[in-house]
Design an enzyme around this catalytic site. Structure first.
Site, mmCIF file in Angstrom:
data_model
loop_
_atom_site.group_PDB
_atom_site.id
_atom_site.type_symbol
_atom_site.label_atom_id
_atom_site.label_comp_id
_atom_site.label_asym_id
_atom_site.label_seq_id
_atom_site.Cartn_x
_atom_site.Cartn_y
_atom_site.Cartn_z
ATOM 1 N N LYS A 1 0.662 -0.634 -0.163
ATOM 2 C CA LYS A 1 -0.207 0.193 0.209
ATOM 3 C C LYS A 1 0.819 1.181 0.027
ATOM 4 C CE LYS A 1 -2.933 2.237 2.945
ATOM 5 N NZ LYS A 1 -2.570 3.521 2.811
ATOM 6 N N LYS B 1 7.691 0.781 1.559
ATOM 7 C CA LYS B 1 8.355 0.014 -0.025
ATOM 8 C C LYS B 1 9.902 0.860 -0.188
ATOM 9 C CE LYS B 1 4.947 1.324 -2.692
ATOM 10 N NZ LYS B 1 3.984 2.055 -1.145
ATOM 11 N N ASP C 1 -1.405 0.045 -4.814
ATOM 12 C CA ASP C 1 -2.064 -0.628 -5.695
ATOM 13 C C ASP C 1 -1.792 -1.126 -7.321
ATOM 14 O OD1 ASP C 1 -3.647 -0.498 -3.401
ATOM 15 O OD2 ASP C 1 -3.126 1.763 -3.727
ATOM 16 N N LYS D 1 6.102 9.416 -8.410
ATOM 17 C CA LYS D 1 7.212 9.746 -7.910
ATOM 18 C C LYS D 1 8.975 9.773 -7.424
ATOM 19 C CE LYS D 1 5.050 8.958 -3.537
ATOM 20 N NZ LYS D 1 4.592 7.471 -3.679
HETATM 21 N N1 LIG Z 1 10.026 1.060 10.144
HETATM 22 C C1 LIG Z 1 10.366 2.350 10.260
HETATM 23 N N2 LIG Z 1 9.960 3.555 11.363
HETATM 24 C C2 LIG Z 1 9.221 4.184 11.487
HETATM 25 N N3 LIG Z 1 9.903 4.814 9.833
HETATM 26 C C3 LIG Z 1 9.634 4.468 8.318
HETATM 27 C C4 LIG Z 1 9.344 2.970 9.346
HETATM 28 N N4 LIG Z 1 9.275 2.583 8.027
HETATM 29 C C5 LIG Z 1 8.938 3.331 6.927
HETATM 30 N N5 LIG Z 1 9.239 4.869 7.725
HETATM 31 C C6 LIG Z 1 8.279 6.421 7.167
HETATM 32 O O1 LIG Z 1 7.051 6.465 6.550
HETATM 33 C C7 LIG Z 1 7.385 7.016 5.101
HETATM 34 C C8 LIG Z 1 6.502 6.562 4.351
HETATM 35 O O2 LIG Z 1 8.241 5.602 3.840
HETATM 36 P P1 LIG Z 1 8.164 4.707 2.444
HETATM 37 O O3 LIG Z 1 8.829 6.007 1.759
HETATM 38 O O4 LIG Z 1 9.650 4.271 2.360
HETATM 39 O O5 LIG Z 1 7.319 4.530 2.242
HETATM 40 P P2 LIG Z 1 6.726 3.843 0.187
HETATM 41 O O6 LIG Z 1 5.664 2.947 1.107
HETATM 42 O O7 LIG Z 1 7.400 3.945 -0.749
HETATM 43 O O8 LIG Z 1 5.551 5.224 0.408
HETATM 44 P P3 LIG Z 1 5.115 5.320 -1.889
HETATM 45 O O9 LIG Z 1 3.669 4.221 -2.111
HETATM 46 O O10 LIG Z 1 4.644 6.307 -1.053
HETATM 47 O O11 LIG Z 1 6.108 4.976 -2.562
HETATM 48 C C9 LIG Z 1 9.135 7.356 5.686
HETATM 49 O O12 LIG Z 1 9.370 8.772 5.686
HETATM 50 C C10 LIG Z 1 9.583 6.703 6.521
HETATM 51 O O13 LIG Z 1 10.647 6.917 7.175
HETATM 52 MG MG LIG Z 2 7.946 4.746 -2.734
#
Ligand SMILES: Nc1ncnc2c1ncn2[C@@H]1O[C@H](COP(=O)(O)OP(=O)(O)OP(=O)(O)O)[C@@H](O)[C@H]1O
Ligand SMILES: [Mg+2]
Lengths: 251, 413
Positions: A9, A14, A127, A40
């Protein structure tokens, strides 16, 4: 070469998890490639000192298709080769088709032949909204898929949907669904909730990553935890995840 | 607007190349399109279609199918067709819409095969490249699937790259087969006209591959890697050049070294006794109008090369350029040859002052502004389809000399 797709999600972690995985494996001397499949284009920024690199689609547009590998692939922490597929301006064009175009460009430029990575990670937008976002799990691409989830309802719901999509493609020789990675959000009864969903969709939780403030601190410096705080407990967690992933994909 | 065609039809695309290769096999072929592409193939790119029983279908892709990506509907239609036809294989062929929505036809084919047990193929053709690419990819996919390495049978050859887009109904191929037979050689497989699955399987046993088109060259190079079969790329046109062709074939059989049978820069420059880099005949100086080539042959590259060599050997014509309509294959080109990527470039080239004779598909004549130039029509199905099928020249062996002599006499009158 093993190719691994990471789904989950939006905002679940991720890119953070994938970048730390890449960094941990690179620190062990493996050649790693991380490909962000999200308009992004921020998948690899913590491997690149916080820098957002030019995307494949931007370069195709700007250079009138006279693109070379050096325009789109950049070495970051530990020699990880970073690529961002990119996408159209929000609101126009077709992001899914964009992923396909970016993948075809990498193929055409013989990216895998040139870098000879031991491991490739595809960090794919939340998704699987259309065919393009299934590209990383099609025949010839990822061998294994992992889904990142927390114990939150919406994250688990998304994980179940993604798992269904992968299952639907089972007869097509697509990637194998290899398990859930729990990125904890400290919701009540989290481990049990994720555990239950894993059981229901016939898979397993390969690792529970705790929530930790070092993630943000590293991010503020444009780094992964593995790079910024290599001796920390949290870096050990990511290293342990790396072990599990390696075992799961047979490396 | 440089690529806009005002006078010429679009040349045969990749999906037609795929379908043509599958035509002889017991295949259920379905083009994934709204029916324009299927109609283009069956109506204009496939002279064997009318009166044939070859099961080529159209998936009938509609807006809602594109939006929903309803692959199951396509799979179900294929399963129904398979029940009626009991094919040896099935194929899904892409067109522009599946390209745009990113259909994974190879993936759908894998699913189809898992459900029916019938070998199935998906070709991600787009309609934006030419037939030769589609045809070559298909022959290679079939070989990969059906053809295991075999022990070599001495005296056997394959003909590679035979499609109606290059050979119409195949008169020149029949003449070639006759010439091979006269020389005691026998044919293993003619890919991909007048062949079957058994011949395809046997093709790995050939001693030499004869690549008769660019399609053929693409396949031959790959077959050399996979099965260790050396190739000769060219065509025996004209009496003297044909003798050389068969001598070259003997040489390939002995040496097991592949060879492209073509004129060389030196052939032309010997005539003016100057270096290959800039003889008076114009080689290497194609832009200098005083010394530039006098004859232009436009069309499929291997065939055009064969005409050039025959003109040189039997008629002493030493100043000939080839214009490629479907992309220029560097290994087949001489320095004076041109990649004519658009109607505009074709027109510019035809109208250059240095050419006194043009040999090309009759459709190209509309681009010629100066009717002082001689024009010898040699139709190609990929360009003019059935509208000029009666002007496909018979050129194999001594037929070439008859064809040329007739034209020379006409000019004299
Ligand atoms: N284990 C964790 N502990 C603390 N903060 C976390 C952890 N994992 C992720 N984060 C925080 O959550 C936020 C979102 O993480 P990330 O950008 O990796 O998500 P994503 O799934 O890649 O998002 P998107 O779908 O927008 O690409 C970031 O700011 C990151 O610092
Ligand atoms: Mg991401």
């Amino acid at each position: 070469m093993k190719k691994i797709a990471i789904y989950g999600k939006g905002g679940i972690g991720k890119s953070t998890t994938t970048s730390n995985l890449s960094a941990a494996l690179a620190a062990r001397g493996l050649k790693v490639m991380q490909i962000g499949c999200d308009p992004k284009a921020d998948s690899t920024k913590n491997l690149m000192q916080g820098r957002i690199i030019p995307t494949v689609l931007d370069q195709i547009r700007q250079r009138d298709n006279q693109v070379e590998l050096d325009h789109i692939a950049f070495e970051g922490f530990g020699g990880v080769v970073c690529v961002e597929a990119g996408g159209p301006t929000p609101g126009i064009g077709c992001a899914g088709r964009g992923i396909i175009t970016a993948f075809q460009k990498l193929e055409e430029l013989k990216a895998y032949e040139r870098y000879q990575p031991d491991i490739v990670f595809y960090d794919v937008l939340g998704d699987v909204v259309c065919g393009g976002f299934a590209m990383p799990i099609r025949g010839g691409y990822a061998d294994n898929v992992f889904i990142v989830t927390s114990g939150e309802m919406m994250a688990l719901y998304a994980a179940t949907n993604i798992a269904h999509a992968i299952e639907n493609f089972g007869k097509r020789g697509y990637a194998k669904y290899s398990g859930l990675i729990q990125n904890s959000r400290n919701v009540e009864n989290e481990d049990a909730l994720v555990q239950q969903v894993a059981r229901e969709s016939g898979t397993q939780v390969i690792k529970i990553i705790p929530r930790h403030k070092l993630v943000q601190q590293a991010e503020n410096q444009g780094m992964t935890v593995v790079e910024a705080f290599p001796g920390s407990e949290m870096a050990r967690e990511y290293n342990c995840l790396a072990d599990k992933v390696m075992k799961e994909v047979g490396l | 607007m440089a690529v806009l065609s005002l006078f010429l039809p679009p040349f045969s695309p990749d999906y037609s190349g795929v379908s043509a290769v599958l035509f002889d096999l017991k295949t259920v072929t379905a083009m994934h399109d709204a029916s324009g592409c299927t109609g283009n193939y069956t109506g204009y790119d496939e002279p064997r279609w009318y009166g044939s029983k070859s099961p080529v279908y159209c998936s009938g892709l509609r807006e809602i199918d594109a939006v929903l990506g309803d692959d199951e509907k396509l799979i179900q239609k294929m399963i129904d067709a398979a029940r009626d036809i009991q094919p040896d294989l099935m194929a899904l062929v892409g067109s522009p819409v599946p390209m745009v929505i990113g259909s994974d036809l190879a993936g759908v084919a894998a699913e189809l095969e898992a459900r029916t047990g019938i070998p199935s193929f998906g070709f991600d053709t787009t309609g934006t490249t030419y037939y030769d690419k589609g045809a070559a990819a298909t022959i290679l996919a079939l070989l990969e699937r059906f053809t295991e390495p075999l022990a070599t049978m001495p005296g056997s050859v394959n003909i590679l790259g035979a499609t109606p887009m290059d050979f119409g109904k195949g008169e020149n191929l029949r003449d070639l087969k006759k010439l091979l037979q006269d020389r005691g050689l026998f044919l293993t497989a003619c890919l991909a006209m007048d062949y079957n699955l058994a011949a395809l399987r046997q093709s790995a046993a050939a001693e030499v591959n004869l690549a008769v088109s660019r399609t053929g060259l693409l396949v031959a190079a790959e077959m050399e890697k996979r099965y260790g079969i050396p190739y000769l790329c060219g065509l025996p046109y004209g009496e003297k050049a044909s003798e050389e062709y068969f001598a070259a074939l003997e040489e390939v059989r002995q040496s097991r070294q592949s060879r492209i049978f073509n004129a060389s820069s030196r052939d032309f420059c010997d005539c003016c006794k100057l270096s290959a880099a800039g003889g008076a005949c114009g080689v290497g100086r194609a832009n200098d109008s005083r010394t530039a080539p006098e004859i232009l042959i436009v069309g499929e590259q291997v065939q055009a090369n064969a005409i050039r060599l025959a003109l040189q050997r039997d008629y002493g014509e030493s100043s000939v350029a080839v214009g490629c309509l479907f992309g220029l294959e560097p290994g087949l080109a001489l320095p004076q040859d041109k990649d004519l990527k658009s109607e505009q470039l074709i027109g510019q080239e035809l109208n250059r002052d240095n050419y006194r004779l043009i040999i090309a598909d009759p459709f190209l004549k509309v681009l010629l502004q100066n009717n002082q130039k001689e024009f010898w029509p040699n139709a190609q199905y990929a360009v003019s389809s059935k509208l000029a099928a009666d002007q496909i020249a018979r050129l194999t062996g001594s037929h070439f000399n008859r064809w040329v002599n007739l034209r020379i006499e006409k000019t004299k009158v």
